[in-house]
Design a protein around this motif. Structure first.
Motif, PDB file in Angstrom:
ATOM      1  N   LEU A   1       0.837  -1.194   0.000  1.00 31.67           N
ATOM      2  CA  LEU A   1       0.000   0.000   0.000  1.00 31.67           C
ATOM      3  C   LEU A   1       0.877   1.251   0.000  1.00 31.67           C
ATOM      4  CD1 LEU A   1      -2.502  -1.063   2.796  1.00 31.67           C
ATOM      5  CD2 LEU A   1      -3.081  -0.811   0.372  1.00 31.67           C
ATOM      6  N   ARG A   2       0.363   2.289  -0.603  1.00 33.76           N
ATOM      7  CA  ARG A   2       1.078   3.567  -0.520  1.00 33.76           C
ATOM      8  C   ARG A   2       0.799   4.239   0.819  1.00 33.76           C
ATOM      9  NH1 ARG A   2       0.325   6.333  -6.479  1.00 33.76           N
ATOM     10  NH2 ARG A   2      -1.886   5.972  -6.082  1.00 33.76           N
ATOM     11  N   GLY A   3       1.760   5.031   1.252  1.00 34.97           N
ATOM     12  CA  GLY A   3       1.582   5.838   2.451  1.00 34.97           C
ATOM     13  C   GLY A   3       0.843   7.119   2.118  1.00 34.97           C
ATOM     14  N   LEU A   4       0.703   7.979   3.119  1.00 36.53           N
ATOM     15  CA  LEU A   4      -0.128   9.166   2.953  1.00 36.53           C
ATOM     16  C   LEU A   4       0.365  10.298   3.830  1.00 36.53           C
ATOM     17  CD1 LEU A   4      -2.942  10.356   1.923  1.00 36.53           C
ATOM     18  CD2 LEU A   4      -3.869   9.511   4.085  1.00 36.53           C
TER      19      LEU A   4
ATOM     20  N   PHE B   1      11.464  15.380  -3.588  1.00 36.53           N
ATOM     21  CA  PHE B   1      10.283  14.518  -3.485  1.00 36.53           C
ATOM     22  C   PHE B   1      10.575  13.082  -3.917  1.00 36.53           C
ATOM     23  CE2 PHE B   1       6.156  12.867  -5.023  1.00 36.53           C
ATOM     24  CZ  PHE B   1       5.358  13.118  -3.924  1.00 36.53           C
ATOM     25  N   TYR B   2      11.392  12.913  -4.958  1.00 33.18           N
ATOM     26  CA  TYR B   2      11.654  11.581  -5.499  1.00 33.18           C
ATOM     27  C   TYR B   2      12.983  10.980  -5.025  1.00 33.18           C
ATOM     28  CZ  TYR B   2       7.926  12.599  -8.904  1.00 33.18           C
ATOM     29  OH  TYR B   2       6.721  12.912  -9.504  1.00 33.18           O
ATOM     30  N   ASP B   3      13.690  11.662  -4.154  1.00 35.13           N
ATOM     31  CA  ASP B   3      15.067  11.249  -3.831  1.00 35.13           C
ATOM     32  C   ASP B   3      15.164   9.810  -3.329  1.00 35.13           C
ATOM     33  OD1 ASP B   3      15.940  13.701  -4.609  1.00 35.13           O
ATOM     34  OD2 ASP B   3      16.546  14.404  -2.615  1.00 35.13           O
TER      35      ASP B   3
ATOM     36  N   PRO C   1       4.787   7.746  -6.453  1.00 33.64           N
ATOM     37  CA  PRO C   1       4.191   8.692  -5.506  1.00 33.64           C
ATOM     38  C   PRO C   1       3.423   9.785  -6.240  1.00 33.64           C
ATOM     39  CG  PRO C   1       6.512   9.194  -5.800  1.00 33.64           C
ATOM     40  CD  PRO C   1       6.251   7.953  -6.611  1.00 33.64           C
ATOM     41  N   THR C   2       2.482  10.388  -5.550  1.00 35.43           N
ATOM     42  CA  THR C   2       1.669  11.433  -6.168  1.00 35.43           C
ATOM     43  C   THR C   2       1.503  12.620  -5.229  1.00 35.43           C
ATOM     44  OG1 THR C   2      -0.440  10.589  -5.327  1.00 35.43           O
ATOM     45  CG2 THR C   2       0.334   9.696  -7.430  1.00 35.43           C
ATOM     46  N   LEU C   3       1.104  13.727  -5.805  1.00 38.67           N
ATOM     47  CA  LEU C   3       0.684  14.905  -5.056  1.00 38.67           C
ATOM     48  C   LEU C   3      -0.591  15.388  -5.721  1.00 38.67           C
ATOM     49  CD1 LEU C   3       2.862  17.933  -3.918  1.00 38.67           C
ATOM     50  CD2 LEU C   3       0.573  18.237  -4.841  1.00 38.67           C
TER      51      LEU C   3
ATOM     52  N   CYS D   1      -0.550  13.610  -0.480  1.00 37.01           N
ATOM     53  CA  CYS D   1       0.445  12.852  -1.240  1.00 37.01           C
ATOM     54  C   CYS D   1       0.277  11.372  -0.925  1.00 37.01           C
ATOM     55  CB  CYS D   1       1.863  13.271  -0.862  1.00 37.01           C
ATOM     56  SG  CYS D   1       2.255  14.979  -1.260  1.00 37.01           S
ATOM     57  N   ARG D   2       0.357  10.541  -1.956  1.00 36.12           N
ATOM     58  CA  ARG D   2       0.456   9.093  -1.783  1.00 36.12           C
ATOM     59  C   ARG D   2       1.931   8.730  -1.906  1.00 36.12           C
ATOM     60  NH1 ARG D   2      -4.543   7.152   0.151  1.00 36.12           N
ATOM     61  NH2 ARG D   2      -6.125   8.503  -0.775  1.00 36.12           N
TER      62      ARG D   2
END
Length: 459
Positions: free
Chosen positions: A196-199, A248-250, A298-300, A328-329
């Motif tokens: 699952l993605r986090g939040l 964000f993507y590091d 990940p998303t925003l 954000c996911r």
């Protein structure tokens, strides 16, 4: 006992639907304080239903927020213990005018049950109760030890459940946790979600003048709070959907070859998705498929905007305030607290002139992944295949269940995400529904899984 659980479920199908409808009629909306009595009513309803199945030690247990419901049956000596988790709270129903029927008066139409919470998560919680009932009524016992834990705050981020789990580790001790709050891509395609993605979330408040201003007298001379907010929000993404927040993507890792192969096999019909959603085109981070963008990237996202006059007709003002809710996911290795810090730095660096910008933090939850080859997951796949008659697929989900990562941290046991909902069933939206086919096959699959788990090595 000569009757099989399959025969029992078929014979009691209509009765079970009536009982589910009773549950669905309780407006247990955890985010609205006026529904707190309804939340407790749903907890008491669950306690009573668990007692009817033959579970023992059933209780409504207090937290600093809404209560949890517990029950157990621990007489399968030498067999694994399963902790079943679910939630009985539901989302608000707004906008009510878009519902085709009363969200708290369940209806069956076109082979689907329509009601708030039927897919997320009352229907799936209820299926576990009926699986226990069917096995107890036909076999007189359960093939494994069972503990259940149902909470009433999942839709507001489970703020009080982790402390409860910390304080009751011995009570909740088990060999695995089963969560039915995920789903399948479409009917007839059983899917096991192994991650699952986090939040993380926040609200942005932009403040301009001390009050709304006449746009004729002040327009062009004073910053418009709504315009400033739009400018700030636009700074979050490039034209291809990539998030522009520095760092964000590091820590995001690339998909493994095994995962890429699985995504290729699961390739969604993007044209069908586009038509189903009624959009002229799909959109997202360049270089990734729809399946990847909605699960392992990940998303925003901007979830809500509010500013100025929104009533009928026109009111020519410069809004003095503007608000936006953003979430954000997150994927493995992304820390929600660190991401929120990066977001706040970005907002500070891109705050438009002439306004004051402030931020309020909201939900936080870590991502979670279980090794897909774990025996508990493979046995779950076997159960799906026996009932549905087709190979199961393995995927990572795009949604977030923050407590799952907390279960992993506190109890240190595998989590099996065993869902039966469909992504198209309007969870969190008007006209939420649940397919009767998955309701029926889902209960059978749960019963089958408990029998398969008899062979699981004990931890």
């Amino acid at each position: 006992m000569s009757q099989t659980y399959q025969q029992y479920l078929k014979e009691h199908h209509e009765q079970h639907l009536e009982e589910l409808f009773d549950f669905l009629q309780i407006p247990s909306i955890s985010s609205l304080s006026e529904h707190q009595p309804d939340v407790r009513k749903a907890a008491e309803w669950l306690k009573a239903e668990l007692g009817k199945t033959g579970l023992e030690h059933t209780a409504v247990m207090e937290t600093k927020g809404n209560p949890v419901v517990y029950g157990d049956w621990l007489h399968a000596d030498g067999k694994p213990t399963v902790l079943i988790y679910g939630h009985y709270d539901v989302q608000p129903v707004d906008p009510l005018n878009l519902w085709k029927s009363d969200p708290f008066k369940p209806e069956i139409r076109d082979g689907k049950i329509f009601a708030r919470g039927v897919s997320d998560d009352k229907g799936q919680v209820f299926m576990h109760i009926k699986a226990i009932e069917a096995l107890m009524e036909t076999e007189g016992e359960l093939p494994v030890n069972i503990k259940v834990l149902f909470e009433g705050e999942e839709e507001i981020g489970s703020p009080h459940l982790a402390p409860f789990v910390e304080a009751h580790q011995e009570l909740l001790k088990a060999d695995l946790i089963v969560v039915s709050d995920t789903g399948m891509p479409e009917l007839g395609k059983p899917t096991i979600c192994y991650g699952l993605r986090g939040l993380c979330g926040l609200e942005i408040h932009v403040k301009g003048a001390s009050s709304d201003l006449h746009s004729g007298e002040y327009g062009g001379g004073v910053q418009n709070a709504a315009t400033a907010l739009v400018e700030l929000l636009a700074s979050f993404h490039d034209q291809d959907g990539r998030v522009l927040v520095e760092g964000f993507y590091d820590k995001v890792e690339a998909s493994t070859p095994e995962e890429k192969e699985a995504f290729a096999k699961q390739a969604a019909d993007e044209g069908q998705i586009q038509a189903q959603l009624g959009v002229p085109a799909l959109f997202g981070e360049k270089g990734y498929s729809y399946a990847e963008r909605t699960s392992v990237r990940p998303t925003l996202e901007i979830n809500g905007l509010q500013s100025g006059f929104t009533g009928e007709g026109l009111k020519t003002v410069l809004p003095s305030e503007a608000f936006a809710k953003v979430t954000c996911r997150l994927v493995p290795n992304q820390d929600p607290y660190e991401i929120l810090s990066l977001l706040k730095k970005h907002i500070e660096a891109h705050a438009p002139k002439g306004v004051t910008v402030s931020v309020t933090e909201f939900d936080k939850g870590y991502p979670y992944v279980t090794p897909r080859k774990h025996p508990a997951i493979q046995l779950c796949g076997k159960a799906y295949e026996k009932v549905y008659g087709v190979p199961v697929t393995y995927t990572r989900g795009g949604g977030s269940i923050p407590i799952v990562a907390e279960f992993d941290r506190i109890l240190n046991i595998p989590v099996v995400l065993m869902g039966f909902a469909l992504s198209s069933e309007n969870a969190h939206a008007p006209n939420e529904h649940f397919h009767l086919e998955n309701f029926d096959k889902g209960i059978q699959t749960i019963c089958t899984y408990w029998n398969e788990l008899k062979t699981l090595p004990l931890s």
